[in-house]
Each structure stands twice: as C-alpha cells, then as structure tokens.
Motif scaffolding. Structure first.
Motif, PDB file in Angstrom:
ATOM      1  N   UNK A 284      14.707  41.833  89.147  1.00 21.58           N
ATOM      2  CA  UNK A 284      14.085  40.657  88.537  1.00 21.58           C
ATOM      3  C   UNK A 284      15.127  39.662  88.032  1.00 21.58           C
ATOM      4  N   UNK A 285      14.670  38.445  87.735  1.00 23.03           N
ATOM      5  CA  UNK A 285      15.582  37.397  87.287  1.00 23.03           C
ATOM      6  C   UNK A 285      16.229  37.783  85.958  1.00 23.03           C
ATOM      7  N   UNK A 286      17.562  37.820  85.939  1.00 22.46           N
ATOM      8  CA  UNK A 286      18.302  38.149  84.723  1.00 22.46           C
ATOM      9  C   UNK A 286      19.557  37.287  84.662  1.00 22.46           C
ATOM     10  N   UNK A 287      20.189  37.280  83.506  1.00 29.60           N
ATOM     11  CA  UNK A 287      21.471  36.606  83.338  1.00 29.60           C
ATOM     12  C   UNK A 287      22.432  37.559  82.645  1.00 29.60           C
ATOM     13  N   UNK A 288      23.715  37.247  82.751  1.00 30.18           N
ATOM     14  CA  UNK A 288      24.712  38.118  82.138  1.00 30.18           C
ATOM     15  C   UNK A 288      24.738  38.045  80.631  1.00 30.18           C
ATOM     16  N   UNK A 289      24.266  36.913  80.067  1.00 34.43           N
ATOM     17  CA  UNK A 289      24.290  36.775  78.615  1.00 34.43           C
ATOM     18  C   UNK A 289      25.669  36.429  78.090  1.00 34.43           C
ATOM     19  N   UNK A 290      25.815  36.346  76.785  1.00 37.77           N
ATOM     20  CA  UNK A 290      27.075  35.889  76.193  1.00 37.77           C
ATOM     21  C   UNK A 290      28.266  36.804  76.428  1.00 37.77           C
ATOM     22  N   UNK A 291      28.033  38.102  76.647  1.00 35.02           N
ATOM     23  CA  UNK A 291      29.158  39.027  76.814  1.00 35.02           C
ATOM     24  C   UNK A 291      29.136  39.763  78.138  1.00 35.02           C
ATOM     25  N   UNK A 292      28.271  39.324  79.081  1.00 32.89           N
ATOM     26  CA  UNK A 292      28.217  39.967  80.388  1.00 32.89           C
ATOM     27  C   UNK A 292      27.380  41.223  80.432  1.00 32.89           C
ATOM     28  N   UNK A 293      26.785  41.618  79.307  1.00 28.05           N
ATOM     29  CA  UNK A 293      25.978  42.840  79.265  1.00 28.05           C
ATOM     30  C   UNK A 293      24.484  42.565  79.182  1.00 28.05           C
ATOM     31  N   UNK A 294      24.093  41.316  79.494  1.00 26.40           N
ATOM     32  CA  UNK A 294      22.690  40.952  79.476  1.00 26.40           C
ATOM     33  C   UNK A 294      22.311  40.193  78.219  1.00 26.40           C
ATOM     34  N   UNK A 295      21.185  39.483  78.246  1.00 28.45           N
ATOM     35  CA  UNK A 295      20.751  38.708  77.081  1.00 28.45           C
ATOM     36  C   UNK A 295      20.151  39.609  76.010  1.00 28.45           C
ATOM     37  N   UNK A 296      20.008  39.109  74.791  1.00 31.25           N
ATOM     38  CA  UNK A 296      19.369  39.907  73.733  1.00 31.25           C
ATOM     39  C   UNK A 296      17.964  40.339  74.169  1.00 31.25           C
ATOM     40  N   UNK A 297      17.669  41.598  73.979  1.00 29.04           N
ATOM     41  CA  UNK A 297      16.363  42.116  74.337  1.00 29.04           C
ATOM     42  C   UNK A 297      16.266  42.669  75.738  1.00 29.04           C
ATOM     43  N   UNK A 298      17.252  42.350  76.589  1.00 29.49           N
ATOM     44  CA  UNK A 298      17.226  42.876  77.954  1.00 29.49           C
ATOM     45  C   UNK A 298      18.651  43.181  78.418  1.00 29.49           C
ATOM     46  N   UNK A 299      19.300  44.131  77.777  1.00 32.36           N
ATOM     47  CA  UNK A 299      20.670  44.466  78.192  1.00 32.36           C
ATOM     48  C   UNK A 299      20.689  45.098  79.577  1.00 32.36           C
ATOM     49  N   UNK A 300      21.813  44.988  80.251  1.00 27.18           N
ATOM     50  CA  UNK A 300      21.959  45.583  81.585  1.00 27.18           C
ATOM     51  C   UNK A 300      21.644  47.076  81.552  1.00 27.18           C
ATOM     52  N   UNK A 301      21.993  47.723  80.428  1.00 26.28           N
ATOM     53  CA  UNK A 301      21.794  49.169  80.315  1.00 26.28           C
ATOM     54  C   UNK A 301      20.326  49.562  80.282  1.00 26.28           C
ATOM     55  N   UNK A 302      19.413  48.579  80.196  1.00 23.01           N
ATOM     56  CA  UNK A 302      17.992  48.907  80.273  1.00 23.01           C
ATOM     57  C   UNK A 302      17.661  49.552  81.612  1.00 23.01           C
ATOM     58  N   UNK A 303      18.374  49.121  82.660  1.00 23.00           N
ATOM     59  CA  UNK A 303      18.159  49.679  84.005  1.00 23.00           C
ATOM     60  C   UNK A 303      19.384  50.429  84.507  1.00 23.00           C
ATOM     61  N   UNK A 304      20.571  49.869  84.263  1.00 29.95           N
ATOM     62  CA  UNK A 304      21.805  50.417  84.817  1.00 29.95           C
ATOM     63  C   UNK A 304      22.399  51.451  83.871  1.00 29.95           C
ATOM     64  N   UNK A 305      22.282  52.717  84.252  1.00 27.45           N
ATOM     65  CA  UNK A 305      22.744  53.817  83.421  1.00 27.45           C
ATOM     66  C   UNK A 305      24.203  54.165  83.766  1.00 27.45           C
ATOM     67  N   UNK A 306      24.659  55.321  83.312  1.00 27.77           N
ATOM     68  CA  UNK A 306      26.060  55.710  83.508  1.00 27.77           C
ATOM     69  C   UNK A 306      26.387  56.072  84.949  1.00 27.77           C
TER      70      UNK A 306
END
Length: 237
Positions: A104-126
C-alpha cells in the motif's frame, strides 16, 4: 542499503519496503480445490547473475582505469532494483523490477522508518516472512529495515553521481571509505539484496563478491566514471 543511521539498501531491495512486491499469479495446482491439499510451496527466487571478480580487471594497467572498471562492475549491484527501490529521492519506497510505488501507499517518514502510526516494522519484521498466496509470496525483513535518506538517492541517478555521493562524507552518513566498505561487505540489510525471498530477483553476485569489488576499487584510488557526454541537438532549425 542505508548509510549513517539507516542502511544503504532498504534499503538494498532491493527501501524495499521493496518487499511487498506483488507477483504474477500462478495457476493453482490440480489439488488446490481439495480442502485436504497441502499449502502452496513458495517458489525459490531466480538465480543471481554472477559478478566478475577483481582479478578479471588485472590486465588494465592504468590504476585509475582499473578502478573505474571495478566500480562499474560493482555498479551492477548499486543500480539493481533490490537496491535502488530503497534509495529514492522523494521518500516513496519502490518495489518490483520496474520501480512501482510501494503498495500500500507509504512514505519513509522523517527518519526512514515510516510515518507516525505506520512504521515500516508494522509489516517488515526481522526476517523475510513467507506467505501462502498467489499475489504476495513473502514480506521482506531485516532488523534494520528502513528507507535511505534523500541525500543517498540512487534511483534515476547515473553511476557517476552514485560514486561521487558514496565518497562524500556530507552525503554518506560521515563514512570513511574503510567504513563504507565494511558497510557494504558486512551489513545485513545490504545483504538482504541477495536473499530477497520468493519471486524476487536477487542482486548480481553475492555480498562477498560485491565487497571484494568495492575493496579493490578503494585500493586503486576509488576513481569515479566520467559523466556521460551531453547530447547535442544537431537538427537544423
């Protein structure tokens, strides 16, 4: 692969958030309609194309020319979608071999880990998570999953531009060439590019072969390819 606080890849690959790549649906097996049938087995990723080793360039006697040839070969990794998908300039991760915007449509956010409320780690695990489906066979993963900052954009950049960026401490996270080599040769997020999961083409060669090319490039002076000559319009008005 992000440099600095993030990793060069995301990076690779290909940052990706590259990983949520939809694949071409596969026809169901004959027993698919049987409720007792076993789950679909994820297809293995296509084999990686080999990289030439540094020894392949030993006949180039001029050190600068040899350095450029070594970086050009390493550039097959740097410009591969497994890497460039995680190195966009607009903060929007890409996926697939043709750099489609992440779904789905996402952005990297201020630190590259996703925007507030939808961090990359919500889907991308270790680690990569295998799925049993026709449109999404796996979700990429690494403990440091993130999108590269815009200063490290590789997508739509020439190999000359990428080379100059990698050597610039102002844009590469303050890394020396030695630290840059260690990052590319040892970082697990960079290494994801060679183990991207089912149905994703890995980057050429192996991380070890890539690291050897980068080391040889540095040893020969870390020269960058010359910019491509500008094309002139020779048509008569």
């Amino acid at each position: 692969m992000l440099l600095g606080g993030a990793s060069l890849l995301v990076l690779l690959g290909g940052a990706s958030l590259t990983a949520c790549k939809p694949s071409t649906p596969s026809p169901p097996p004959p027993e698919a309609s049987d409720a007792s049938a076993s789950p679909l087995t994820p297809a293995p990723p296509p084999p990686a194309q080999p990289l030439q080793p540094p020894s392949a360039f030993s006949t180039i006697t001029d050190p600068a020319a040899r350095s450029i040839a070594l970086f050009t070969e390493a550039g097959r990794v740097l410009t591969h979608p497994r890497c460039t998908n995680c190195h966009p300039a607009d903060g929007v991760p890409r996926q697939g071999m043709h750099h489609q915007p992440h779904t789905p449509a996402v952005i990297g956010g201020p630190d590259g880990h996703g925007p507030p409320g939808l961090p990359c780690a919500s889907c991308h695990q270790a680690t990569n998570i295998a799925l049993q489906g026709a449109t999404l066979r796996s979700i990429p993963g690494d403990p440091h999953w993130a999108l590269a900052p815009a200063a490290m954009a590789w997508l739509d950049r020439s190999l000359t531009q990428i080379c100059e960026q990698l050597k610039d401490p102002q844009r590469n996270g303050g890394k020396t060439l030695t630290a840059l080599h260690h990052h590319m040769a040892e970082d697990t997020l960079v290494g994801w590019a060679w183990a991207p999961g089912p149905d994703r083409e890995p980057a050429p060669g192996t991380q070890r072969a890539f690291g050897e090319l980068i080391a040889a490039w540095i040893e020969t002076g870390a020269h960058c390819p010359s910019p491509a000559p500008e094309r002139r319009d020779t048509t008569t008005p």
